[in-house]
Write a protein that holds these residues in place. Structure first.
Motif, mmCIF file in Angstrom:
data_model
loop_
_atom_site.group_PDB
_atom_site.id
_atom_site.type_symbol
_atom_site.label_atom_id
_atom_site.label_comp_id
_atom_site.label_asym_id
_atom_site.label_seq_id
_atom_site.Cartn_x
_atom_site.Cartn_y
_atom_site.Cartn_z
ATOM 1 N N SER A 1 -2.185 -6.962 -2.646
ATOM 2 C CA SER A 1 -1.796 -6.591 -1.285
ATOM 3 C C SER A 1 -2.994 -6.107 -0.475
ATOM 4 O O SER A 1 -3.198 -6.526 0.669
ATOM 5 C CB SER A 1 -0.718 -5.504 -1.333
ATOM 6 O OG SER A 1 -0.456 -5.008 -0.052
ATOM 7 N N TRP A 2 -3.807 -5.249 -1.061
ATOM 8 C CA TRP A 2 -4.974 -4.737 -0.334
ATOM 9 C C TRP A 2 -6.050 -5.804 -0.187
ATOM 10 O O TRP A 2 -6.762 -5.825 0.815
ATOM 11 C CB TRP A 2 -5.514 -3.468 -0.987
ATOM 12 C CG TRP A 2 -4.798 -2.281 -0.420
ATOM 13 C CD1 TRP A 2 -3.765 -1.595 -0.984
ATOM 14 C CD2 TRP A 2 -5.019 -1.711 0.857
ATOM 15 N NE1 TRP A 2 -3.342 -0.616 -0.119
ATOM 16 C CE2 TRP A 2 -4.102 -0.664 1.020
ATOM 17 C CE3 TRP A 2 -5.905 -1.971 1.904
ATOM 18 C CZ2 TRP A 2 -4.040 0.126 2.169
ATOM 19 C CZ3 TRP A 2 -5.848 -1.181 3.043
ATOM 20 C CH2 TRP A 2 -4.926 -0.144 3.162
ATOM 21 N N GLU B 1 -0.500 -3.962 -5.934
ATOM 22 C CA GLU B 1 -1.288 -3.182 -4.973
ATOM 23 C C GLU B 1 -2.661 -3.816 -4.762
ATOM 24 O O GLU B 1 -3.142 -3.916 -3.631
ATOM 25 C CB GLU B 1 -1.432 -1.746 -5.473
ATOM 26 C CG GLU B 1 -2.086 -0.804 -4.497
ATOM 27 C CD GLU B 1 -2.138 0.628 -4.999
ATOM 28 O OE1 GLU B 1 -2.408 1.505 -4.164
ATOM 29 O OE2 GLU B 1 -1.919 0.881 -6.200
ATOM 30 N N ARG C 1 -5.520 -8.905 0.428
ATOM 31 C CA ARG C 1 -5.113 -9.721 1.598
ATOM 32 C C ARG C 1 -5.420 -9.030 2.921
ATOM 33 O O ARG C 1 -5.639 -9.672 3.924
ATOM 34 C CB ARG C 1 -3.600 -10.013 1.516
ATOM 35 C CG ARG C 1 -3.257 -11.090 0.508
ATOM 36 C CD ARG C 1 -1.792 -11.548 0.625
ATOM 37 N NE ARG C 1 -0.821 -10.490 0.380
ATOM 38 C CZ ARG C 1 -0.370 -10.126 -0.807
ATOM 39 N NH1 ARG C 1 -0.827 -10.734 -1.899
ATOM 40 N NH2 ARG C 1 0.517 -9.163 -0.942
ATOM 41 N N ARG C 2 -5.447 -7.702 2.915
ATOM 42 C CA ARG C 2 -5.705 -6.953 4.155
ATOM 43 C C ARG C 2 -7.181 -6.858 4.515
ATOM 44 O O ARG C 2 -7.521 -6.524 5.648
ATOM 45 C CB ARG C 2 -5.160 -5.523 4.030
ATOM 46 C CG ARG C 2 -3.662 -5.475 3.856
ATOM 47 C CD ARG C 2 -3.214 -4.043 3.732
ATOM 48 N NE ARG C 2 -1.933 -3.962 3.062
ATOM 49 C CZ ARG C 2 -1.291 -2.837 2.803
ATOM 50 N NH1 ARG C 2 -1.831 -1.683 3.155
ATOM 51 N NH2 ARG C 2 -0.149 -2.854 2.194
#
Length: 189
Positions: free
Chosen positions: A183-184, A180, A186-187
């Protein structure tokens, strides 16, 4: 001797009685108002907890172990702010995984990770951070001015993902996984 019965009381001579319902309603209104004031930011002058899309509150706190300060400056770099404490069981599981992701990204990372430790005695906090192989900067929020005062968090762990423009992209209340986190990160823009 025979006593005379008491004289009838003239209703107009009694002191006026206020209806009990008025006091009951007034009591309920006051209790509701007090409850709203205590359990929300109403009446405190605060705008409430930051939310996704809001500007992330900036801060500067002493660095754990000394040697300056650590904080969120809003300098245009994306960041993840992780709130934790060594006595928190979910934090003890989460922080080593976050530290591993941080170390794996190495010097080429584009997202800063900032730890905020609260209410730990310095020696316990340092032992926990070192034992978890944390290499990102960790601040000490001994009086919870940032954790509770700026971010309104009342339990650990929490994480705030901040875009480069200073706005909050995502908030996690509770532990996050390494997947998580990555993933965040990268955003974030």
């Amino acid at each position: 001797m025979i006593e005379a019965p008491p004289a009838p009381v003239n209703p107009s001579s009694r002191p006026p009685q206020r209806p009990r319902i008025v006091f009951l309603v007034l009591g309920i209104v006051l209790a509701v108002g007090l409850g709203v004031g205590l359990f929300t930011s109403l009446g405190t002058g605060a705008h409430g907890a930051p939310a996704v899309g809001d500007a992330a509150p900036t801060f500067s706190l002493p660095r754990l172990g000394g040697g300056g300060t650590v904080g969120l400056s809003g300098d245009g770099s994306p960041a993840v702010v992780v709130f934790f404490a060594s006595w928190c069981a979910p934090c003890r599981a989460e922080i080593p995984a976050i530290a591993a992701v941080y170390r794996a990204q190495g010097s080429g990372r584009r997202v800063a990770v900032i730890g905020v430790d609260g209410l730990d005695p310095t020696d316990k906090a340092l032992a926990f951070v070192r034992g978890s192989h944390v290499t990102f900067p960790v601040a000490v929020d001994a009086d919870y001015k940032v954790t509770e005062g700026l971010y309104y968090f009342d339990g650990d762990p929490d994480a705030v993902f901040v875009n480069g423009n200073g706005t909050i992209a995502h908030i996690v209340n509770g532990p996050i996984t390494a997947v998580e986190l990555a993933s965040w990160e990268r955003r974030l823009t």
